[in-house]
Design a protein around this motif. Structure first.
Motif, PDB file in Angstrom:
ATOM      1  N   LEU A   2     -11.172   7.717  11.834  1.00 12.51           N
ATOM      2  CA  LEU A   2      -9.822   7.751  12.400  1.00 12.51           C
ATOM      3  C   LEU A   2      -9.781   7.049  13.749  1.00 12.51           C
ATOM      4  CD1 LEU A   2      -6.883   8.664  12.483  1.00 12.51           C
ATOM      5  CD2 LEU A   2      -7.679  10.879  13.350  1.00 12.51           C
ATOM      6  N   PRO A  32      -6.945   4.102   4.779  1.00 13.97           N
ATOM      7  CA  PRO A  32      -7.260   4.779   3.508  1.00 13.97           C
ATOM      8  C   PRO A  32      -8.647   5.409   3.489  1.00 13.97           C
ATOM      9  CG  PRO A  32      -6.268   2.631   3.100  1.00 13.97           C
ATOM     10  CD  PRO A  32      -6.564   2.696   4.553  1.00 13.97           C
ATOM     11  N   TRP A  37     -10.170   6.751   6.009  1.00  9.39           N
ATOM     12  CA  TRP A  37     -10.066   8.015   6.743  1.00  9.39           C
ATOM     13  C   TRP A  37      -9.429   9.102   5.883  1.00  9.39           C
ATOM     14  CZ3 TRP A  37      -5.032   9.673   8.682  1.00  9.39           C
ATOM     15  CH2 TRP A  37      -5.097  10.947   9.271  1.00  9.39           C
ATOM     16  N   LEU A  38      -8.324   8.782   5.197  1.00  6.07           N
ATOM     17  CA  LEU A  38      -7.665   9.777   4.348  1.00  6.07           C
ATOM     18  C   LEU A  38      -8.598  10.246   3.232  1.00  6.07           C
ATOM     19  CD1 LEU A  38      -4.123   8.159   4.054  1.00  6.07           C
ATOM     20  CD2 LEU A  38      -4.735  10.201   5.356  1.00  6.07           C
ATOM     21  N   GLU A  42     -11.296  12.572   4.702  1.00  5.16           N
ATOM     22  CA  GLU A  42     -10.815  13.926   4.999  1.00  5.16           C
ATOM     23  C   GLU A  42     -10.775  14.784   3.739  1.00  5.16           C
ATOM     24  OE1 GLU A  42     -10.264  15.395   7.732  1.00  5.16           O
ATOM     25  OE2 GLU A  42     -10.102  13.824   9.243  1.00  5.16           O
ATOM     26  N   TRP A  43     -10.274  14.216   2.649  1.00  7.12           N
ATOM     27  CA  TRP A  43     -10.207  14.979   1.409  1.00  7.12           C
ATOM     28  C   TRP A  43     -11.608  15.254   0.860  1.00  7.12           C
ATOM     29  CZ3 TRP A  43      -7.280  18.135  -1.110  1.00  7.12           C
ATOM     30  CH2 TRP A  43      -7.531  18.406  -2.452  1.00  7.12           C
ATOM     31  N   VAL A  84       0.202  12.719  -0.728  1.00 10.31           N
ATOM     32  CA  VAL A  84      -0.259  11.587   0.083  1.00 10.31           C
ATOM     33  C   VAL A  84      -0.639  10.416  -0.809  1.00 10.31           C
ATOM     34  CG1 VAL A  84      -2.061  10.815   1.670  1.00 10.31           C
ATOM     35  CG2 VAL A  84      -1.005  13.050   1.987  1.00 10.31           C
ATOM     36  N   ALA A 133       2.036   7.538   0.347  1.00 11.16           N
ATOM     37  CA  ALA A 133       1.496   6.503   1.236  1.00 11.16           C
ATOM     38  C   ALA A 133       1.598   5.102   0.619  1.00 11.16           C
ATOM     39  CB  ALA A 133       0.050   6.834   1.605  1.00 11.16           C
TER      40      ALA A 133
END
Length: 370
Positions: free
Chosen positions: A133, A160, A162-163, A166-167, A244, A248
């Motif tokens: 991030l 993407p 980073w997303l 996180e998941w 998301v 997104a």
């Protein structure tokens, strides 16, 4: 840091001396004059490889001497590594724009290495998506300040990542390994990036996004179609992840395409339907049929918007679907010799037919759009 003509253009627009359309024509003319003449592709190749080799060499040098440095020396080296490249890029702005962009790009890439090294120096939290991030924020700031297409491309890659990180950390901690929202969002975003291309006069950023989407689309669809449902986390977490994964790519496509987002919405809906069709049962025939239908739809999308790369990807996707179906569902039911004969005929006859179809479809496109 921006081109010299941007500041007066902004003042003239605010003062009402020129309108936005005139300013765009001035920018286009200035960019055309700034393009290097003569050996363009060799220069671009040299800059690209030079940037990669320089960055790799610096990182290897740092890693080789890392254990010999104190904490203060390590931190100083990290800061200098990032600042030196950006300073070099700033000093060359307006004189050698290509080299300036390359150095700024290396500086942003070095920022990611610097963030990782800083975490190692001070033994910070091991929540690695936070580092991505910070790297994405740095790339976005560089894109805002410099306007370079390379910074925009890095941002389009890092956000993407980073997303997805996180998941992945969340489901890994719960030991569910439910990665379907990641692969689905990646496939949907690949459709969005691929559709960024509109004409040969597209900006370098749009061309880069088109390449990103084209490279990632088929592998991401393959991951969805070949995967199986795993133990899912709580429905509240799933709802956020799926939202998301859908919103997104759709939001990015609206920014890139405006009212023409309806085709992107159809592509995203097809991606989510593929996940549902592939959800945990053993019958693979519906998956193959849905993938073949998606390949045909991608070809139709390319014909509608006169984009040859979508036609090529659609044809390639159809061929991969047929071959996968043959290897998984047909070949083991035939004898060894017969299966090879049929496979050879499939390659020769099917390849010839698909190539002939591809050429005919591309020939129908408008010449100025190919």
């Amino acid at each position: 840091m921006r081109p010299d003509y941007e500041s007066p253009l902004g003042r003239w627009i605010r003062a009402g001396v020129i309108d936005a359309a005139t300013a765009d024509r001035i920018r286009d003319w200035e960019r055309e004059q700034a393009r290097p003449q003569g050996l363009r592709w060799p220069v671009l190749i040299a800059l690209a490889f030079g940037a990669l080799l320089l960055g790799a060499g610096v990182l290897l040098f740092v890693s080789a001497h890392w254990d010999e440095l104190s904490t203060a020396q390590r931190m100083t080296l990290v800061l200098l590594m990032v600042a030196a490249f950006h300073a070099g890029g700033a000093s060359l702005a307006g004189r050698f724009e290509g080299l300036s962009i390359a150095l700024h790009t290396i500086g942003t890439i070095a920022l990611g290495a610097g963030i990782a090294l800083t975490g190692q120096i001070f033994h910070l939290s091991e929540h690695w998506p936070a580092a991505i991030l910070l790297w994405a924020i740095g790339a976005a700031l560089a894109w805002t300040l410099l306007g370079h297409w390379t910074q925009g491309t890095l941002t389009a890659i890092l956000v993407p990542c980073w997303l997805a990180g996180e998941w992945w950390v969340r489901v890994y901690e719960n030991r569910t390994y439910f990665d379907e929202p990641i692969t689905t969002g990646l496939a949907a975003l690949s459709f969005t990036y691929l559709s960024a291309r509109r004409s040969p006069s597209d900006s370098p950023l749009r061309k880069a996004l088109g390449w990103l989407g084209g490279i990632a689309l088929l592998p991401s669809v393959f991951l969805i179609s070949s995967g199986w449902w795993k133990i899912a986390p709580a429905w509240q977490e799933q709802t956020v992840a799926w939202a998301v994964a859908a919103a997104a790519p759709l939001g990015v496509s609206f920014v890139l395409r405006g009212r023409r987002t309806v085709w992107n919405a159809g592509a995203i809906a097809w991606t989510f339907a593929l996940v549902a069709i592939n959800g945990g049962h053993g019958d693979r025939i519906p998956v193959y049929l849905w993938c073949a239908l998606g390949a045909v739809g991608l070809v139709a999308w390319g014909i509608r918007e006169s984009r040859a790369e979508r036609i090529n990807l659609g044809i390639a996707g159809f061929a991969i679907t047929v071959l996968t179906f043959y290897f998984s569902s047909v070949m083991d039911k035939l004898g060894r010799s017969l299966s090879l004969i049929v496979l050879g005929l499939l390659f020769l006859g099917g390849g010839w037919l698909l190539e002939r179809t591809r050429r005919r479809l591309i020939a129908r496109l408008r010449p100025e759009d190919v």
